[in-house]
Design an enzyme around this catalytic site. Structure first.
Site, short mmCIF file in Angstrom:
data_model
loop_
_atom_site.label_atom_id
_atom_site.label_comp_id
_atom_site.label_asym_id
_atom_site.label_seq_id
_atom_site.Cartn_x
_atom_site.Cartn_y
_atom_site.Cartn_z
N SER A 107 22.27 21.34 4.62
CA SER A 107 22.67 20.16 5.38
C SER A 107 21.46 19.56 6.08
O SER A 107 20.51 19.12 5.45
CB SER A 107 23.78 20.52 6.36
N ASP B 176 22.79 12.56 6.02
CA ASP B 176 21.99 13.77 6.15
C ASP B 176 21.61 14.27 4.75
O ASP B 176 21.81 13.58 3.76
CB ASP B 176 22.76 14.83 6.93
N ASP C 166 22.69 16.58 2.53
CA ASP C 166 23.67 16.72 1.44
C ASP C 166 24.67 15.57 1.43
O ASP C 166 25.66 15.62 0.70
CB ASP C 166 24.38 18.07 1.50
N ASP D 77 26.99 14.35 3.43
CA ASP D 77 28.38 14.43 3.89
C ASP D 77 28.52 13.98 5.34
O ASP D 77 29.62 13.93 5.87
CB ASP D 77 28.95 15.83 3.70
#
Length: 494
Positions: free
Chosen positions: A110, A252, A254, A256
């Protein structure tokens, strides 16, 4: 060996969003064992059996391809087939799995630095919850002898041909909002190292907007949507002014968690974005962590607001409780801006299916489309909410045990003792402490209407601080002073 033993020996543990740890600790053997534990748990639940497919994807960290290969080797060892989705956003691979009733995995750390990484696990019917984590910990795994002395695979498995999940994910939003929904808007895409950077450009263009690519990086940048870096704040203001942008879009690592800046280049808070998205979609019931802005209750837009601990598993559990209460439309959102859609939404004759996992695209697009439809700049859209402002930052490289010890000290004794101690520590800043909440960390309300929330991170050696006030500058300055007080006390061993 049990997965719990592997966690203890490696230091790779479950946080608020999957298993995470140092890349050096996430050896192929550790990642293989975690994947075995995940699939064994699903097998016991009747949700996986040999011959079934498991989807896997990753973010753009240097370590992600290796970890993906280790996870794929475990899937094959368990008799499964790998649907290799490549490097795509977490919600895109999750949506692919949910639609097909198959498990999926996302290799990502993340927003944290790239010396760390992680694995997010999705059941065929949704994200794993805390009960699933406990069951995975208890799994005993018999890992085959296919690793070298450094716990790395002796032979990397061949990946199946790439499965395209991007087109369906983009079509989800183009079909719902319309191919001309962003027509006339000048939109910057802050690409950095986000795995969804090209997808955002594609989406803007397919919805009729004009996309400007900005700040692309081939090295990983740990963009945290809850603690936007000062350099990213400066860049956004410069880009907005120089290019006359209506907004700047980003995510961010990834993809999500969303980042959306207004026409002035000011990044919107994720919890404000969540309120505006829920309102734009006509949502009736909302689940959101205790750390989020209190404007969600004060605005009066929702039939019920349910507060939770921090982390998408807790938000999902609360959404499930709201469903039992028979609310017609339900969502969840987090302070990081990630938006979870628990129920389908119908609007203007168009249908949007549920996606009960953290998503960055929906809040960005819903708010942009709503602002355009109403003829408002993004800053004006925010101004229509109750004037409560939040700010968050963190102390980095603080051992979790040290953070937890400080929180225990602050909330030891009777309620009166705790309020007196909190007033003594923060009273010169905020006045008298009048209420505290230990749902997740320690959230303190003061008689001047300021709020201070301290919480050890669930996936990194950090102590997060959330502050809320009636003035944006006050919320930011309060945060900095609180962190200094906390740092000084933590160093004293309190």
């Amino acid at each position: 060996m049990s997965v719990a033993d592997i966690m203890s020996h490696s230091g790779v543990a479950f946080g608020t969003s999957g298993a995470r740890g140092l890349v050096s600790a996430m050896t192929d053997r550790v990642c293989f064992a975690y994947t075995m534990g995940f699939l064994q748990h699903l097998e016991a639940e009747g949700l996986f059996s040999p011959g079934q497919h498991v989807a896997i994807a990753g973010d753009l960290r240097p370590s992600s391809p290796r970890i993906m290969a280790a996870c794929a080797a475990a899937i094959i060892h368990m008799g499964g087939h790998v649907d290799y989705c490549g490097f795509v956003p977490s919600p895109a691979v999750a949506a692919y799995g949910f639609a097909r009733g198959m498990a999926s995995m996302m290799v990502t750390g993340s927003h944290i630095p790239d010396d760390r990484n992680g694995i997010k696990f999705n059941r065929p019917d949704g994200e794993i919850l805390k009960a699933d984590e406990l069951a995975m910990r208890a799994q005993r795994v018999n890992v085959p002898d296919i690793f070298d002395a450094h716990e790395m695979l002796l032979a990397t498995p061949e990946m199946d041909p790439l499965v395209d999940v991007t087109d369906a994910y983009v079509a989800r939003y183009v079909d719902f909002f319309g191919a001309q929904a962003l027509h006339g808007l000048r939109l910057g895409i802050y690409e950095h190292s986000a795995v969804g950077r090209d997808l955002l450009v594609m989406l803007v263009e397919q919805m009729g907007g004009q996309a400007y690519r900005l700040g692309r990086s081939e090295t990983f940048i740990p963009v945290d949507t809850e603690a936007v870096r000062p350099e990213d704040q400066i860049l956004a203001r410069q880009w907005a002014a120089e290019l006359h942008l209506d907004a700047i879009l980003s995510t961010d690592g990834d993809s999500d968690r969303p980042l959306l800046a207004d026409e002035n280049g000011n990044w919107m808070r994720g919890d404000i974005l969540g309120i505006l998205c829920a309102s734009a979609l006509g949502i009736k019931a909302v689940a959101t962590p205790v750390s989020c802005n209190s404007a969600v209750e004060l605005c009066g837009m929702f039939d019920e607001v349910r507060r939770t601990r921090i982390g998408s598993p807790f938000v999902i559990e609360a959404m499930q409780e709201l469903a039992k209460a028979q609310h017609t439309t339900i969502c969840g959102y987090e302070a990081n801006g990630g938006f979870l859609l628990a129920t389908p939404v119908d609007m203007g004759g168009r249908h949007l299916t549920a996606l009960p996992t953290r998503d960055a695209v929906l809040p960005i697009m819903a708010v942009l489309v709503d602002a355009k439809r109403r003829g408002l700049a993004l800053s004006m859209l925010q101004d229509q909410l109750p004037q409560r402002y939040t700010f968050s930052d963190r102390l980095q490289n603080v051992p979790t045990a040290q953070s937890q010890a400080l929180i225990r000290y602050l909330q030891t004794g009777s309620d009166a003792d705790i309020l007196a101690r909190l007033t003594h520590m923060f009273g010169a800043l905020c006045g008298q402490a009048i209420h505290f909440d230990t749902t997740d960390g320690l959230r303190i309300s003061f008689d001047n209407d300021d709020i201070v929330h301290l919480r050890p991170s669930g996936n990194a050696p950090e102590l997060r601080c959330y502050t809320e006030s009636a003035d944006s500058e006050r919320a930011a300055s309060l945060n900095g002073v609180v962190l200094k007080i906390v740092r000084d006390n933590a160093e004293k061993g309190l």
